[in-house]
Scaffold this active site. Structure first.
Site, PDB file in Angstrom:
ATOM      1  N   GLU A 106       0.831  -1.210   0.000  1.00 45.26           N
ATOM      2  CA  GLU A 106       0.000   0.000   0.000  1.00 45.26           C
ATOM      3  C   GLU A 106       0.866   1.259   0.000  1.00 45.26           C
ATOM      4  OE1 GLU A 106      -2.472  -1.235   3.270  1.00 45.26           O
ATOM      5  OE2 GLU A 106      -3.287  -2.791   1.958  1.00 45.26           O
ATOM      6  N   GLU A 174       3.629 -10.872   0.530  1.00 48.37           N
ATOM      7  CA  GLU A 174       2.214 -10.506   0.490  1.00 48.37           C
ATOM      8  C   GLU A 174       1.791 -10.243  -0.949  1.00 48.37           C
ATOM      9  OE1 GLU A 174       0.876  -8.762   4.542  1.00 48.37           O
ATOM     10  OE2 GLU A 174       1.604  -7.137   3.296  1.00 48.37           O
TER      11      GLU A 174
HETATM   12  P1  PGA Z   1      -5.181  -8.583   5.010  1.00 48.36           P
HETATM   13  O1  PGA Z   1      -3.933  -7.585   4.933  1.00 48.36           O
HETATM   14  O2  PGA Z   1      -4.866  -9.622   6.064  1.00 48.36           O
HETATM   15  O3  PGA Z   1      -6.350  -7.706   5.397  1.00 48.36           O
HETATM   16  O4  PGA Z   1      -5.336  -9.210   3.668  1.00 48.36           O
HETATM   17  C1  PGA Z   1      -2.613  -8.045   5.072  1.00 48.36           C
HETATM   18  C2  PGA Z   1      -1.636  -6.915   4.937  1.00 48.36           C
HETATM   19  O5  PGA Z   1      -1.849  -6.032   4.083  1.00 48.36           O
HETATM   20  O6  PGA Z   1      -0.637  -6.858   5.663  1.00 48.36           O
END
Ligand code: PGA
Length: 257
Positions: A106, A174
């Protein structure tokens, strides 16, 4: 603890990334989590909460003497100066964090953070003695184009400064398409990426590369935590949405017991 191979088994780490969620009143959630952990064997796993920076200081008071450590969600690469809205690694440490999450997708997407930016931030955080949780992962399009290993290999090589102590380095895989979507890769896909990252780390750091913990993140929840944590070279989880409720997060923590 030793595994069957005779290597020291890495202690599982379960981290809860609260992202831009949480107000002062969320201390009650942290207190609830701390109470669940009282009788949980400390050898089972390390527990880290990554609240927004505004809550680090007040959370520090709540976790004193508890089994929870705090992580910031970002820091700046510079020690201080004219960077309106940013916080330095020293500030993060001063507020009570032991860890800092860097290079979350993000931030890579919303703030255009490159591997070089992540590496500079990581060097600044390491200089303050903070542990690093460095995130990497491929987009949906990259996975479809069969580029996953190339992408995560490039991010790994580009985001980690030299000379980091392996115990203070955690890598979180991730996949972007799994974050917040309720979708997860297959266990084989997770095993493939984690095995690849482990090989890259040992190629770059020698035996020390075997001591770096590798977390999986992206839609980890109580119902899938145990099977994901059992995948080879998965040494923990970075949990977003399911970390916001102490009860759900506790179910995930119990999956490593
Ligand atoms: P999520 O997010 O478990 O809501 O998929 C994980 C993260 O972005 O660290």
């Amino acid at each position: 603890m030793m595994s069957r191979s005779g290597r020291a088994r890495l202690k599982t780490l379960i981290a809860g990334n609260w992202k831009m969620n949480g107000l002062l009143k969320s201390r009650s959630e942290l207190r609830r989590l701390a109470s669940y952990l009282i009788d949980f064997p400390s050898s089972a796993c390390d527990v880290v909460i990554c609240p927004p920076a505004t809550l680090l200081h007040s959370f520090r008071a709540e976790i004193t003497g508890r089994r929870i450590s705090l992580a910031a969600q970002d820091c700046h690469a510079d020690e201080g100066g004219a960077h309106t809205g940013d916080i330095s690694a020293a500030m993060v440490k001063d507020a009570g964090a032991k860890w800092v999450v860097l290079g979350h997708s993000e931030r890579r997407v919303d703030h255009g953070e490159t591997d070089g930016v992540v590496r500079a931030k990581a060097a600044a955080a390491a200089a303050q003695g903070l542990g690093l949780i460095i995130c990497l992962g491929e987009s949906k399009r990259e996975r479809a184009a069969n580029k996953t290993l190339r992408i995560v290999g490039r991010q790994l090589a580009g985001s980690i400064p030299r000379g980091i102590q392996p115990k203070k380095l955690v890598i979180a895989y991730e996949p972007l398409w799994a974050i917040g979507s309720g979708r997860t890769p297959t266990l084989d896909q997770i095993a493939q990426v984690h095995g690849f990252l482990r090989n890259k780390l040992t190629a770059a750091m020698g035996d020390q590369g075997a001591q770096v913990r590798l977390l999986y993140g992206g839609s980890v929840k109580p119902s899938n935590a145990a099977e994901i944590l059992a995948v080879p070279h998965v040494n923990g989880a970075l949990v977003g949405g399911a970390s916001l409720k102490a009860g759900d997060f506790w179910q995930i923590i119990k999956a490593c017991g």
